[in-house]
Design an enzyme around this catalytic site. Sequence first.
Site, short mmCIF file in Angstrom:
data_model
loop_
_atom_site.label_atom_id
_atom_site.label_comp_id
_atom_site.label_asym_id
_atom_site.label_seq_id
_atom_site.Cartn_x
_atom_site.Cartn_y
_atom_site.Cartn_z
N LYS A 142 -6.93 -12.60 9.23
CA LYS A 142 -6.95 -12.52 7.76
C LYS A 142 -5.94 -13.49 7.18
O LYS A 142 -4.75 -13.42 7.46
CB LYS A 142 -6.63 -11.09 7.33
N ASP B 130 -1.97 -11.90 -2.11
CA ASP B 130 -2.85 -10.80 -2.48
C ASP B 130 -2.27 -10.08 -3.70
O ASP B 130 -1.44 -9.19 -3.57
CB ASP B 130 -3.00 -9.83 -1.30
N LYS C 27 -2.43 -5.09 -8.23
CA LYS C 27 -1.41 -4.24 -7.61
C LYS C 27 -0.26 -4.01 -8.58
O LYS C 27 -0.04 -4.84 -9.47
CB LYS C 27 -0.83 -4.96 -6.38
N ASP D 144 0.35 -11.73 3.41
CA ASP D 144 -1.00 -11.23 3.70
C ASP D 144 -1.86 -12.25 4.45
O ASP D 144 -2.99 -11.97 4.81
CB ASP D 144 -1.66 -10.81 2.38
N ASP E 206 -9.03 -5.13 -4.46
CA ASP E 206 -7.84 -5.20 -3.62
C ASP E 206 -8.17 -4.92 -2.15
O ASP E 206 -7.33 -5.12 -1.27
CB ASP E 206 -6.79 -4.20 -4.14
N GLU F 155 -9.78 -6.74 -0.19
CA GLU F 155 -10.35 -8.08 -0.05
C GLU F 155 -10.35 -8.58 1.39
O GLU F 155 -11.18 -9.39 1.77
CB GLU F 155 -9.58 -9.08 -0.94
N ARG G 33 -11.08 -7.11 4.21
CA ARG G 33 -12.29 -6.74 4.95
C ARG G 33 -13.48 -7.60 4.53
O ARG G 33 -14.40 -7.82 5.32
CB ARG G 33 -12.54 -5.25 4.79
N1 BES Z 1 -2.95 -6.66 1.88
C1 BES Z 1 -3.18 -5.30 1.56
C2 BES Z 1 -2.63 -4.35 2.61
C3 BES Z 1 -1.14 -4.31 2.75
C4 BES Z 1 -0.39 -3.38 2.04
C5 BES Z 1 -0.50 -5.15 3.63
C6 BES Z 1 0.97 -3.33 2.21
C7 BES Z 1 0.88 -5.08 3.79
C8 BES Z 1 1.61 -4.16 3.09
C9 BES Z 1 -4.69 -5.04 1.45
O1 BES Z 1 -5.45 -6.11 1.02
C10 BES Z 1 -4.86 -3.96 0.45
O2 BES Z 1 -4.57 -4.18 -0.69
N2 BES Z 1 -5.30 -2.79 0.91
C11 BES Z 1 -5.50 -1.68 0.07
C12 BES Z 1 -6.84 -1.09 0.40
C13 BES Z 1 -7.32 -0.11 -0.61
C14 BES Z 1 -7.65 -0.81 -1.90
C15 BES Z 1 -8.54 0.59 -0.05
C16 BES Z 1 -4.38 -0.69 0.35
O3 BES Z 1 -3.93 -0.59 1.49
O4 BES Z 1 -3.93 -0.04 -0.59
ZN ZN Z 2 -4.72 -7.95 1.41
MN MN Z 3 -5.54 -6.23 -1.09
#
Ligand code: BES
Ligand code: ZN
Ligand code: MN
Length: 505
Positions: free
Chosen positions: A271, A276, A283, A294, A353, A355, A357
């Site tokens: 990834k 992000d 966020k 990210d 968010d 993204e 996947r």
């Molecule tokens: N890049 C984030 C995940 C992340 C969070 C990495 C904290 C490192 C530290 C990912 O893209 C994301 O935003 N995931 C969301 C998914 C949700 C929207 C289902 C999450 O983990 O809140």
């Molecule tokens: Zn992300």
């Molecule tokens: Mn995200």
Amino acid sequence: MRLRVTTDQPWDVPADVLVIPIVGEPAFDGPLGEIDRRASGELKALEAFGELRTKRFTSSIAASGGVRAGRLLTVSAGPAGDVDRELVVRIGSAALHRLAGRHAASVAVWLEPLSAALGGDPVAVAGLIARGVVEGTFDPKTLYKDDVPTAPPAIDELVLVAPAAANVAALTAAAERGVIMGEGTNLTRSLANRSANDISPEVLAEEAYTLARKHGLWIDVLGPEKATELGMGMFMAVGKGSDNPPRMIVMRSGKKGELDASGRHLAIIGKGVCFDSGGISIKPADRMEEMKMDKTGACTVIAAIATVARLAPGTPLLAVAPAVENMPGPHSSRPGDLVKALNGKWVDIINTDAEGRLILGDAMTYAERLGATHLVDVATLTGAVSRALGDLVTGAFGTDQAWTDAVLGAGVRAGERYWQLPLVDEYVIEMESWYGDVTNTGGSEGSLVKSGLFLREFATTPWVHLDIAGTAYYRKAKPWAPRGATGASHATLVELALAGAAPAA
Ligand code: BES
Ligand code: ZN
Ligand code: MN
């Protein structure tokens, strides 16, 4: 850095510092006692004073007296029964961190105590310590600034002090590989730590080009036109939201679709979200700066294929790194948008968010089209994995248990910790889309499992997903590593690919 393996006694080795691993209680009835006697009882005095302790990663520096090295550095490893490969790497790194700001150009490490604790395998210990020392020289502050007085010393000689009966040639070879492995970890870290204004998807692709040229790898980079033409609807749904255009980075060693010595064509997929923000599902501001990390999965696979090219050139391996910036703006995807994935499935974007996947799904399909028979993706995918497992254990999912075991086995050899999580079939119904085939999120309960279930929609061959959101970077320094990118899973991917390297003639 020069590397030397010697079977001389530890007290006879010239160096600025002799690193003495303390395993369990310091045993002054053996060679440690001889070191102490030659050092005029300094070690025993430190122990009596309460400074030489047995707690893991505690350390002390003593004058060396009649020992040839200029200083003695003890680093405690804790109980012998708890010494594993991960710890050996970390002892090497912790020694270098303890020397931060000190003038140590040559460092000698006495391997015997660790080798005894690791089942008498000095060759393994040599490789792991060499890697740990190299990783221990890394300081993220030197990325943007030259003069960092608190950085670990950039040592120019590492001496490994091996047991008298050791096979010097085998130890030297293992240590040389360890150095290359550590350099790969540090390459991962130095890419991942860079800020989003410095490293856009285009710049990451240029870095990949530079590495490909340097190591003789095939490379192809797809821009937005080509990705759209191919039908990478999920990748473009994220990529189109930023002024910095997306790049699908593809690197290969060996020939297209060529099977390796284990009968596989492995693809490692990382990834690469250079920033992000969450996109329209933006966020909160708190800790958003961490989202420059990210892209770590992409940095990991790019560095790993370069490391494999150095260690075993020609080993069949494919690396795919979808690189984007997830930004809100007039060109961004919206919640409720339906997009067609490269594999033909209609995906309902509930949350922009989620993204990672999306871009990984298209990268997985593309990897299969390029001939991959086995997939591993590595991604900072979910906050949920760091809540579940913290920053020391990477979460793993897999569709094929034999393949999952192969990946976890590479993790053991690499000295990295994983925990397998279940792909619970029943939860799939919570990700059914009214309009399309699948939604990209499905409620907060079990969201970690659901992230894996979503990715599984895009794998038709054995596939393992490694969620490094917790392990990719440390928020605070550890005794063995600074704050910032850790390089987690680089070593695992390299070990995995090397399992398919042609046996040395
Ligand atoms: N890049 C984030 C995940 C992340 C969070 C990495 C904290 C490192 C530290 C990912 O893209 C994301 O935003 N995931 C969301 C998914 C949700 C929207 C289902 C999450 O983990 O809140
Ligand atoms: Zn992300
Ligand atoms: Mn995200």
